[in-house]
Structure formats: structure tokens, C-alpha cells
Design a protein around this motif. Structure first.
Motif, short mmCIF file in Angstrom:
data_model
loop_
_atom_site.label_atom_id
_atom_site.label_comp_id
_atom_site.label_asym_id
_atom_site.label_seq_id
_atom_site.Cartn_x
_atom_site.Cartn_y
_atom_site.Cartn_z
N LEU A 156 0.82 -1.21 0.00
CA LEU A 156 0.00 0.00 0.00
C LEU A 156 0.86 1.26 0.00
O LEU A 156 0.50 2.25 -0.65
N GLN A 157 1.97 1.23 0.69
CA GLN A 157 2.88 2.39 0.70
C GLN A 157 3.37 2.68 -0.72
O GLN A 157 3.40 3.82 -1.15
N ARG A 158 3.77 1.65 -1.42
CA ARG A 158 4.25 1.83 -2.80
C ARG A 158 3.15 2.36 -3.72
O ARG A 158 3.40 3.22 -4.55
N ARG A 159 1.97 1.85 -3.56
CA ARG A 159 0.88 2.20 -4.47
C ARG A 159 0.20 3.52 -4.12
O ARG A 159 -0.27 4.22 -5.02
N LEU A 160 0.14 3.86 -2.84
CA LEU A 160 -0.67 5.00 -2.42
C LEU A 160 0.12 6.18 -1.88
O LEU A 160 -0.47 7.21 -1.57
N SER A 161 1.43 6.05 -1.71
CA SER A 161 2.25 7.12 -1.13
C SER A 161 1.64 7.61 0.18
O SER A 161 1.25 8.77 0.32
N LEU A 162 1.58 6.73 1.14
CA LEU A 162 0.94 7.02 2.42
C LEU A 162 1.77 7.99 3.26
O LEU A 162 2.99 7.99 3.20
N THR A 163 1.07 8.79 4.05
CA THR A 163 1.75 9.63 5.04
C THR A 163 2.13 8.74 6.22
O THR A 163 1.63 7.62 6.36
N ASP A 164 2.97 9.26 7.11
CA ASP A 164 3.34 8.49 8.31
C ASP A 164 2.12 8.17 9.16
O ASP A 164 1.98 7.06 9.69
N LYS A 165 1.22 9.12 9.28
CA LYS A 165 0.00 8.91 10.07
C LYS A 165 -0.86 7.82 9.43
O LYS A 165 -1.40 6.96 10.14
N GLN A 166 -0.99 7.85 8.12
CA GLN A 166 -1.77 6.82 7.43
C GLN A 166 -1.13 5.44 7.58
O GLN A 166 -1.82 4.44 7.80
N LYS A 167 0.21 5.38 7.47
CA LYS A 167 0.91 4.10 7.62
C LYS A 167 0.65 3.51 9.00
O LYS A 167 0.37 2.32 9.13
N THR A 168 0.76 4.35 10.02
CA THR A 168 0.52 3.87 11.39
C THR A 168 -0.91 3.37 11.54
O THR A 168 -1.14 2.28 12.07
N GLY A 169 -1.86 4.17 11.09
CA GLY A 169 -3.27 3.79 11.21
C GLY A 169 -3.60 2.52 10.43
O GLY A 169 -4.29 1.63 10.94
N LEU A 170 -3.10 2.44 9.20
CA LEU A 170 -3.38 1.26 8.38
C LEU A 170 -2.74 0.01 8.98
O LEU A 170 -3.35 -1.06 8.97
N TYR A 171 -1.54 0.14 9.48
CA TYR A 171 -0.89 -1.02 10.09
C TYR A 171 -1.72 -1.55 11.25
O TYR A 171 -1.95 -2.76 11.36
N LEU A 172 -2.21 -0.65 12.09
CA LEU A 172 -3.02 -1.08 13.24
C LEU A 172 -4.31 -1.75 12.79
O LEU A 172 -4.74 -2.77 13.35
N ILE A 173 -4.95 -1.18 11.77
CA ILE A 173 -6.19 -1.77 11.24
C ILE A 173 -5.91 -3.14 10.64
O ILE A 173 -6.63 -4.11 10.91
N LEU A 174 -4.87 -3.23 9.82
CA LEU A 174 -4.55 -4.51 9.18
C LEU A 174 -4.17 -5.57 10.20
O LEU A 174 -4.58 -6.73 10.08
N LEU A 175 -3.39 -5.19 11.18
CA LEU A 175 -2.98 -6.15 12.21
C LEU A 175 -4.19 -6.64 13.01
O LEU A 175 -4.35 -7.85 13.23
#
Length: 115
Positions: free
Chosen positions: A41-60
Motif C-alpha cells: 500500500l505504501q508503494r501504491r498509495l504514497s501514504l503519510t506516516d499517520k496513514q501508515k501507522t493507522g493502516l498497520y493497526l487496522i490490518l494487524l
């Protein structure tokens, strides 16, 4: 909404089984699946640090819950409800353009899985 839900469900199934297809004797942990999905998702969407943290928690959280549900052989409808809930959380973190790209990616995954 149904199409998006189905696409997200497909994504989860694929992300949970990616490693298993490489070596069927090894079960990948929910944490590893979340990390791999986040990298993509980082490669495809160019996530911000906040988005990366939030998405990781949701995915986990999602991967842990789905793993637990599968271990107790929960009905598919319960698993689908979990996936739907996670999709709504993910959609809340992404910008409209990112969400569109995310949905496109899910379409690609679904297409690859059906072949």
C-alpha cells in the motif's frame, strides 16, 4: 458498496494466503501479513506516516481477528462483517484519490485470483 466489500474480502484472503502459496507448510503470522500489505500500500498509495501507522493497526487487528475466527471455524458471514468493518476504517484514513487507487488495486487482485 457490495463490489467494494467483495474486493476487500478478496484482498484479505489473498494477503493471508500469499505466504502459504509459497510454502504450504508455513503459516504466516497476522503481523507479517499486515507488514507485507502495508509495504504494498505504501508503494501504491504514497501514504503519510499517520496513514501508515493507522493502516498497520487496522490490518494487524483485522488479520488477528480473522485468524482467530478461522481457528474456531466461524461462519463466513462473521468473517465478512469483520472485513467490511476494516474496509470502512481504511476508507476513513485514505484520501478520495488514494481510496480510488486502493479500489483499483483490489480489482487487480480479484482479477488475478480468478485466473
Amino acid at each position: 458498496m457490495k463490489k467494494t466489500f467483495f474486493l476487500f474480502s478478496t484482498f484479505i484472503v489473498i494477503s493471508l494466503t500469499t505466504k502459504a502459496q509459497t510454502d504450504p507448510t508455513i503459516k504466516t503470522s497476522p503481523k507479517v501479513n499486515a507488514e507485507r500489505t502495508l509495504e504494498t500500500l505504501q508503494r501504491r498509495l504514497s501514504l503519510t506516516d499517520k496513514q501508515k501507522t493507522g493502516l498497520y493497526l487496522i490490518l494487524l487487528e483485522q488479520n488477528n481477528k480473522i485468524d482467530s475466527l478461522k481457528n474456531i471455524q466461524a461462519p463466513r458471514v462473521i468473517i465478512k462483517e469483520q472485513v467490511k468493518s476494516s474496509y470502512q476504517k481504511i476508507a476513513g484514513l485514505l484520501t478520495p484519490d488514494q481510496l480510488k487507487e486502493y479500489d483499483n488495486w483490489m480489482t487487480e487482485i480479484r482479477s488475478k485470483a480468478s485466473h
